[in-house]
Write a protein that holds these residues in place. Structure first.
Motif, mmCIF file in Angstrom:
data_model
loop_
_atom_site.group_PDB
_atom_site.id
_atom_site.type_symbol
_atom_site.label_atom_id
_atom_site.label_comp_id
_atom_site.label_asym_id
_atom_site.label_seq_id
_atom_site.Cartn_x
_atom_site.Cartn_y
_atom_site.Cartn_z
ATOM 1 N N GLN A 1 0.830 -1.207 0.000
ATOM 2 C CA GLN A 1 0.000 0.000 0.000
ATOM 3 C C GLN A 1 0.861 1.252 0.000
ATOM 4 O O GLN A 1 0.506 2.255 -0.638
ATOM 5 C CB GLN A 1 -0.946 -0.010 1.201
ATOM 6 C CG GLN A 1 -2.050 -1.033 1.097
ATOM 7 C CD GLN A 1 -3.083 -0.896 2.188
ATOM 8 O OE1 GLN A 1 -3.176 0.129 2.866
ATOM 9 N NE2 GLN A 1 -3.877 -1.938 2.377
ATOM 10 N N GLN A 2 2.005 1.205 0.701
ATOM 11 C CA GLN A 2 2.890 2.371 0.689
ATOM 12 C C GLN A 2 3.493 2.569 -0.691
ATOM 13 O O GLN A 2 3.598 3.703 -1.190
ATOM 14 C CB GLN A 2 3.993 2.216 1.727
ATOM 15 C CG GLN A 2 4.876 3.445 1.874
ATOM 16 C CD GLN A 2 4.089 4.651 2.338
ATOM 17 O OE1 GLN A 2 3.634 4.717 3.471
ATOM 18 N NE2 GLN A 2 3.913 5.626 1.448
ATOM 19 N N MET A 3 3.880 1.476 -1.338
ATOM 20 C CA MET A 3 4.370 1.581 -2.712
ATOM 21 C C MET A 3 3.299 2.166 -3.618
ATOM 22 O O MET A 3 3.582 2.998 -4.486
ATOM 23 C CB MET A 3 4.781 0.196 -3.223
ATOM 24 C CG MET A 3 5.979 -0.410 -2.521
ATOM 25 S SD MET A 3 6.272 -2.116 -3.054
ATOM 26 C CE MET A 3 7.534 -2.621 -1.873
ATOM 27 N N LEU A 4 2.058 1.750 -3.411
ATOM 28 C CA LEU A 4 0.952 2.253 -4.223
ATOM 29 C C LEU A 4 0.724 3.744 -3.977
ATOM 30 O O LEU A 4 0.495 4.507 -4.926
ATOM 31 C CB LEU A 4 -0.320 1.466 -3.910
ATOM 32 C CG LEU A 4 -1.588 1.865 -4.668
ATOM 33 C CD1 LEU A 4 -1.367 1.809 -6.175
ATOM 34 C CD2 LEU A 4 -2.753 0.967 -4.255
ATOM 35 N N ALA A 5 0.798 4.167 -2.723
ATOM 36 C CA ALA A 5 0.606 5.580 -2.404
ATOM 37 C C ALA A 5 1.680 6.446 -3.061
ATOM 38 O O ALA A 5 1.398 7.520 -3.618
ATOM 39 C CB ALA A 5 0.610 5.788 -0.890
ATOM 40 N N ILE A 6 2.932 5.981 -3.019
ATOM 41 C CA ILE A 6 4.013 6.731 -3.655
ATOM 42 C C ILE A 6 3.856 6.681 -5.169
ATOM 43 O O ILE A 6 4.016 7.694 -5.866
ATOM 44 C CB ILE A 6 5.381 6.179 -3.217
ATOM 45 C CG1 ILE A 6 5.594 6.402 -1.713
ATOM 46 C CG2 ILE A 6 6.512 6.846 -4.016
ATOM 47 C CD1 ILE A 6 6.839 5.734 -1.166
ATOM 48 N N GLY A 7 3.508 5.489 -5.682
ATOM 49 C CA GLY A 7 3.306 5.355 -7.120
ATOM 50 C C GLY A 7 2.197 6.253 -7.624
ATOM 51 O O GLY A 7 2.317 6.872 -8.697
ATOM 52 N N LEU B 1 12.942 -4.520 6.005
ATOM 53 C CA LEU B 1 13.267 -4.824 4.612
ATOM 54 C C LEU B 1 12.462 -3.953 3.659
ATOM 55 O O LEU B 1 13.000 -3.403 2.682
ATOM 56 C CB LEU B 1 13.002 -6.302 4.316
ATOM 57 C CG LEU B 1 13.241 -6.733 2.863
ATOM 58 C CD1 LEU B 1 14.684 -6.508 2.467
ATOM 59 C CD2 LEU B 1 12.854 -8.199 2.671
ATOM 60 N N ILE B 2 11.178 -3.787 3.935
ATOM 61 C CA ILE B 2 10.330 -2.952 3.081
ATOM 62 C C ILE B 2 10.740 -1.493 3.198
ATOM 63 O O ILE B 2 10.751 -0.749 2.207
ATOM 64 C CB ILE B 2 8.849 -3.122 3.455
ATOM 65 C CG1 ILE B 2 8.424 -4.583 3.324
ATOM 66 C CG2 ILE B 2 7.967 -2.243 2.586
ATOM 67 C CD1 ILE B 2 8.555 -5.140 1.922
ATOM 68 N N THR B 3 11.095 -1.067 4.406
ATOM 69 C CA THR B 3 11.569 0.306 4.597
ATOM 70 C C THR B 3 12.782 0.586 3.730
ATOM 71 O O THR B 3 12.862 1.625 3.060
ATOM 72 C CB THR B 3 11.918 0.547 6.072
ATOM 73 O OG1 THR B 3 10.721 0.439 6.859
ATOM 74 C CG2 THR B 3 12.536 1.918 6.285
ATOM 75 N N ARG B 4 13.721 -0.352 3.688
ATOM 76 C CA ARG B 4 14.911 -0.169 2.851
ATOM 77 C C ARG B 4 14.528 -0.071 1.376
ATOM 78 O O ARG B 4 15.092 0.742 0.631
ATOM 79 C CB ARG B 4 15.901 -1.320 3.067
ATOM 80 C CG ARG B 4 16.687 -1.211 4.367
ATOM 81 C CD ARG B 4 17.892 -2.135 4.368
ATOM 82 N NE ARG B 4 17.500 -3.544 4.344
ATOM 83 C CZ ARG B 4 17.224 -4.256 5.425
ATOM 84 N NH1 ARG B 4 17.293 -3.705 6.624
ATOM 85 N NH2 ARG B 4 16.901 -5.531 5.311
ATOM 86 N N GLN B 5 13.570 -0.882 0.953
ATOM 87 C CA GLN B 5 13.129 -0.827 -0.443
ATOM 88 C C GLN B 5 12.517 0.535 -0.773
ATOM 89 O O GLN B 5 12.761 1.093 -1.852
ATOM 90 C CB GLN B 5 12.123 -1.945 -0.712
ATOM 91 C CG GLN B 5 12.737 -3.337 -0.678
ATOM 92 C CD GLN B 5 11.691 -4.440 -0.836
ATOM 93 O OE1 GLN B 5 10.497 -4.171 -0.934
ATOM 94 N NE2 GLN B 5 12.144 -5.673 -0.844
ATOM 95 N N ILE B 6 11.715 1.058 0.157
ATOM 96 C CA ILE B 6 11.087 2.367 -0.063
ATOM 97 C C ILE B 6 12.152 3.456 -0.162
ATOM 98 O O ILE B 6 12.123 4.310 -1.069
ATOM 99 C CB ILE B 6 10.086 2.684 1.063
ATOM 100 C CG1 ILE B 6 8.907 1.705 1.057
ATOM 101 C CG2 ILE B 6 9.607 4.129 0.979
ATOM 102 C CD1 ILE B 6 7.980 1.819 -0.120
ATOM 103 N N PHE B 7 13.121 3.431 0.743
ATOM 104 C CA PHE B 7 14.156 4.466 0.729
ATOM 105 C C PHE B 7 15.071 4.321 -0.485
ATOM 106 O O PHE B 7 15.520 5.323 -1.043
ATOM 107 C CB PHE B 7 14.953 4.446 2.038
ATOM 108 C CG PHE B 7 14.317 5.250 3.125
ATOM 109 C CD1 PHE B 7 14.747 6.524 3.417
ATOM 110 C CD2 PHE B 7 13.247 4.744 3.857
ATOM 111 C CE1 PHE B 7 14.153 7.288 4.403
ATOM 112 C CE2 PHE B 7 12.632 5.493 4.841
ATOM 113 C CZ PHE B 7 13.090 6.770 5.117
ATOM 114 N N ASP B 8 15.329 3.082 -0.918
ATOM 115 C CA ASP B 8 16.108 2.885 -2.144
ATOM 116 C C ASP B 8 15.372 3.470 -3.348
ATOM 117 O O ASP B 8 15.998 4.049 -4.240
ATOM 118 C CB ASP B 8 16.368 1.384 -2.367
ATOM 119 C CG ASP B 8 17.429 0.825 -1.436
ATOM 120 O OD1 ASP B 8 18.160 1.621 -0.811
ATOM 121 O OD2 ASP B 8 17.519 -0.416 -1.330
#
Length: 247
Positions: free
Chosen positions: A149-155, A177-184
């Motif tokens: 959902q966070q990826m979707l919100a940013i997308g 792990l997901i936090t690192r993906q978001i920041f990357d």
């Protein structure tokens, strides 16, 4: 990059905003140069999210100025601010749970006057950045995991092809792990596309490592500013936000 090397893309001057009689912003000054990542850190209730929302027109500023690329947008309606290519990924994500992933993403494009070619290109870029969304395009947003959902919100915010992206607590409630993906992903957007980002983040360690510059907010005021690296080394920042203090 420094904020003084070029004219700021976003300039905030003596900004004040309130909820009824409660003054949440008490005269904020902040600059973001084109292509910068700027972090805003502080304790809960410091006024960080209010600043983000005031930039976007809700609540409206009581006094002060918000300048975007030299234009005064103080008091401009939210939908007109979106058309200037300022996009926000709000705290709590606020996706449309009954809509599909694809429909949520298209809502982001609808906020601006994107052409069909821009919509297709924007979708391709979002799905390249977050491949997991590609697998879930027909799935309802409300059935996604918190990280998805966070990826979707940013997308969704990126679908408007913003010049300035406002990110409010993108790692809230997410696994490391997901936090690192978001920041990357944020780092990639900045390095490859030159996207300008203002990020409010509870994880001060991640935020300060990511940011070119950062501001500390306390009780509606900016109390400290510097590069991300400089603030990481300051003992008062480490004590308050990095060594068991509140993020």
């Amino acid at each position: 990059m420094t904020a003084t090397s070029v004219s700021p893309l976003l300039a905030i001057r003596d900004l004040r905003a309130a909820y009824g009689k409660i003054e949440a912003l008490k005269g904020v000054d902040l600059d973001i140069a084109p292509g910068e990542i700027v972090a805003l850190i502080g304790a809960n209730g410091a006024g960080k999210s209010t600043l983000m929302m005031t930039i976007f027109g809700r609540p409206k500023a009581r006094t002060g100025q918000i300048l975007f690329d030299g234009r005064d947008i103080t008091g401009v309606p939210t939908h007109e601010i979106a058309r200037l290519r300022i996009a926000q990924s709000p705290e709590g994500r606020r996706i449309f749970p009954r809509m599909s992933v694809a429909e949520n993403l298209q809502m982001g494009a609808d906020a601006t006057d994107c052409s069909e070619a821009e919509r297709r290109d924007g979708l391709d870029r979002v799905l390249a950045l977050f491949p997991r969304l590609q697998e879930r395009l027909t799935q309802r947003g409300g059935t996604l995991s918190g990280g998805e959902q966070q990826m979707l919100a940013i997308g969704r915010a990126l679908m408007s092809r913003p010049r300035l992206l406002l990110l409010d607590e993108p790692s809230l409630g997410l696994a490391p792990l997901i936090t690192r993906q978001i920041f990357d992903a944020i780092r990639t957007l900045n390095r490859q596309d030159g996207l300008t980002v203002l990020i409010v983040e509870q994880n001060a360690n991640h935020a300060l490592k990511l940011a070119h510059r950062a501001y500390v907010m306390v009780n509606g005021l900016i109390t400290l500013r510097g590069t991300g690296a400089e603030l990481l080394q300051r003992p008062e920042i480490r004590a308050a936000y990095l060594e068991g203090g509140r993020h």
